[in-house]
Design a protein around this motif. Structure first.
Motif, PDB file in Angstrom:
ATOM      1  N   PHE A 185       0.812  -1.216   0.000  1.00  0.00           N
ATOM      2  CA  PHE A 185       0.000   0.000   0.000  1.00  0.00           C
ATOM      3  C   PHE A 185       0.847   1.268   0.000  1.00  0.00           C
ATOM      4  O   PHE A 185       0.345   2.358  -0.299  1.00  0.00           O
ATOM      5  CB  PHE A 185      -0.942  -0.009   1.208  1.00  0.00           C
ATOM      6  N   GLU A 186       2.116   1.119   0.320  1.00  0.00           N
ATOM      7  CA  GLU A 186       2.994   2.284   0.388  1.00  0.00           C
ATOM      8  C   GLU A 186       3.152   2.911  -0.987  1.00  0.00           C
ATOM      9  O   GLU A 186       3.443   2.224  -1.967  1.00  0.00           O
ATOM     10  CB  GLU A 186       4.372   1.854   0.908  1.00  0.00           C
ATOM     11  N   SER A 192      -4.749   2.416  -0.911  1.00  0.00           N
ATOM     12  CA  SER A 192      -4.852   2.485   0.551  1.00  0.00           C
ATOM     13  C   SER A 192      -6.234   2.972   0.975  1.00  0.00           C
ATOM     14  O   SER A 192      -6.826   2.436   1.913  1.00  0.00           O
ATOM     15  CB  SER A 192      -3.810   3.445   1.124  1.00  0.00           C
ATOM     16  N   ARG A 195      -8.616   0.186   0.496  1.00  0.00           N
ATOM     17  CA  ARG A 195      -8.446  -0.805   1.565  1.00  0.00           C
ATOM     18  C   ARG A 195      -9.157  -0.364   2.834  1.00  0.00           C
ATOM     19  O   ARG A 195      -9.831  -1.142   3.502  1.00  0.00           O
ATOM     20  CB  ARG A 195      -6.962  -1.037   1.868  1.00  0.00           C
TER      21      ARG A 195
END
Lengths: 241, 242
Positions: A185-186, A192, A195
């Motif tokens: 997710f970075e 993100s 999510r």
């Protein structure tokens, strides 16, 4: 006699079935099966699922394999809220499209990264060539991009405004490489944000509880007895390397 | 506006969609996609689908990829005969179970054998390593055993008495290696009998028509030599079929 679900929460498709059943208050008997312990090869389990994979379902005398088949069966039998598998023909097609695509895309690549980063070096004691790792990460990256650009686009969820089986199946697969210590997710704010929405729609407690095992994989792998898996080493190496 | 189906009949999922649409008299405009010329990588096709694969359905503004999603969409939209995707809960589950399993089983190993035999020599200038071929053949064989012992058993078709999407998708995949002269049905009487039943239900002439280009797969290397697309396609295709 309640439904039986044969699950190992290390497995992505087991997590989606577990979350779906719990979220929808579907009563079931949780039959834990240890894949690393080779329990899928036991005679009894073979009678339930001769493909010898998890998840598997037994509803009285009806046995079913494949998480997608199981969840669509449960959604119809228990009349779960429409958004999971929408009756609207276009929304349902979007869900079906994702569920089909993901088998040989994110599912394959997420699993591969999990094995290459964690299980192959730590459990099988085999070094992974740098170029294999790089290629696997590149493929995973490609799939994550497609998820953002094609399946999500500007929508909150894959089918539109509400969570569906597509998002559920997507998130459990994306969490697999996370379990190997790779924060996918970075640098991906869109993914993100999606999510976070998916986790909220599932219920943060249920989401976190279900993912506890895979997220602890880096610790667990040091203490587990990998002897059963060692027996399958050549097959595993052929599959992933 | 008529539905458009973007197809290359060299592709198994394209054949399943084509056969289903024809069999059920679904009106569509056939938009031929020439994979061997790299058409899927051109900008025009990219406007249709950024995944750059076939088949693709375009119904007005609605664009859909993935043959299984397309087949289910067509079945519902055109109210096709129930047996294709039964409303009975357990029968439907059996179809879904097969359609899910097959991606990483029959489809994968059948495709590999096709690629190794039909394409690798022209793409790399040498035949595929024997070990890789043996491995793919072994995987296909295991999948066929599971197919016979779990999905078919003593039934005429996967769900029982009637053909469904599962049988259609299964057969087009099994035909892929056959297109390179690899007879998957040899020594498998149960499988052969099932194949004959499925062909009969589809209609022999429709089946043969759909498989015509595949059965001409030996012409592909020359096509690639002649159309000058070999260097362009090599890295892209290698990646898909590693």
């Amino acid at each position: 006699m309640p439904l039986e679900l044969f699950l190992d929460l290390y497995s992505q498709p087991c997590r989606s079935v577990y979350i779906f059943a719990k979220r929808n208050n579907i009563k079931f008997d949780f039959k834990k099966i240890s894949l690393f312990g080779g329990e899928q090869y036991a005679e009894e389990f073979g009678k339930i699922n001769m493909i010898r994979k998890a998840p598997a379902m037994r509803d009285v005398d009806f046995c079913l394999a494949e998480s997608i088949a199981i969840m669509t069966y449960l959604s119809e039998k228990f009349q779960t809220p429409d958004h999971w598998y929408p009756a609207d023909i276009h929304k349902r097609a979007r869900v079906n499209e994702y569920l089909s695509w993901q088998h040989t895309a994110i599912r394959l690549q997420g699993a591969k990264v999990f094995w290459l980063r964690l299980l192959i070096p730590k459990m099988l004691g085999e070094e992974v060539p740098k170029e294999k790792m790089a290629a696997a990460l590149e493929d995973l990256d490609g799939s994550l991009k497609l998820i953002e650009e094609k399946f999500l686009e500007e929508k909150p969820f894959i089918a539109g405004d509400e969570i569906s089986l597509a998002d559920l199946v997507a998130i459990v697969e994306i969490m697999q490489p996370v379990g190997s210590g790779l924060n996918v997710f970075e640098g991906r704010p869109k993914l993100s944000a999606w999510r976070d929405r998916v986790r909220a729609a599932i219920g943060p407690e249920l989401f976190d509880e279900t993912h506890q095992i895979v997220l602890n994989a880096q610790e667990w792998v040091n203490t587990m007895d990998g002897s059963t898996v060692q027996a399958y080493k050549p097959k595993i190496l052929r599959l992933f390397m | 506006m008529t539905l458009e189906l973007f197809l290359d009949l060299h592709s198994q999922p394209c054949r399943a969609v084509y056969i289903f649409a024809k069999k059920e008299n679904i009106p569509f405009e056939y938009k031929k996609v020439d994979l061997a010329s790299g058409q899927q990588y051109r900008e025009e096709f990219g406007q249709i689908s950024i995944v750059r694969k076939v088949p693709v359905l375009k119904d007005g503004d609605f664009i859909l990829t993935e043959s299984i999603a397309i087949l289910m969409y067509l079945a519902e939209k055109f109210g096709t005969s129930d047996h294709w995707y039964p409303s009975d809960l357990q029968k439907k589950a059996r179809v879904n179970e097969y359609l899910s399993w097959q991606h990483k089983a029959v489809r994968e190993s059948g495709s590999k054998i096709f690629w190794f035999r039909a394409m690798v020599p022209i793409l790399t200038g040498a035949p595929v390593e024997q070990e890789r071929m043996d491995s793919a053949v072994e995987d296909l064989s295991s999948s066929l055993t599971v197919f016979e012992e779990k999905f078919l058993q003593k039934r005429s078709f996967i769900t029982g008495q009637d053909i469904s999407l599962a049988d259609l998708v299964a057969l087009v995949e099994l035909m892929q290696p056959v297109g390179t002269g690899f007879d998957v049905f040899e020594g498998r009487p149960v499988l052969s009998a099932w194949r004959d039943r499925v062909k009969r239900e589809i209609g022999e002439s429709l089946f043969d028509e759909a498989h015509q280009v595949l059965m001409n797969a030996h012409a592909l290397p020359q096509v690639l030599k002649d159309n000058g697309m070999l260097d362009f396609l090599k890295p892209r295709l290698k990646k898909l079929f590693n």
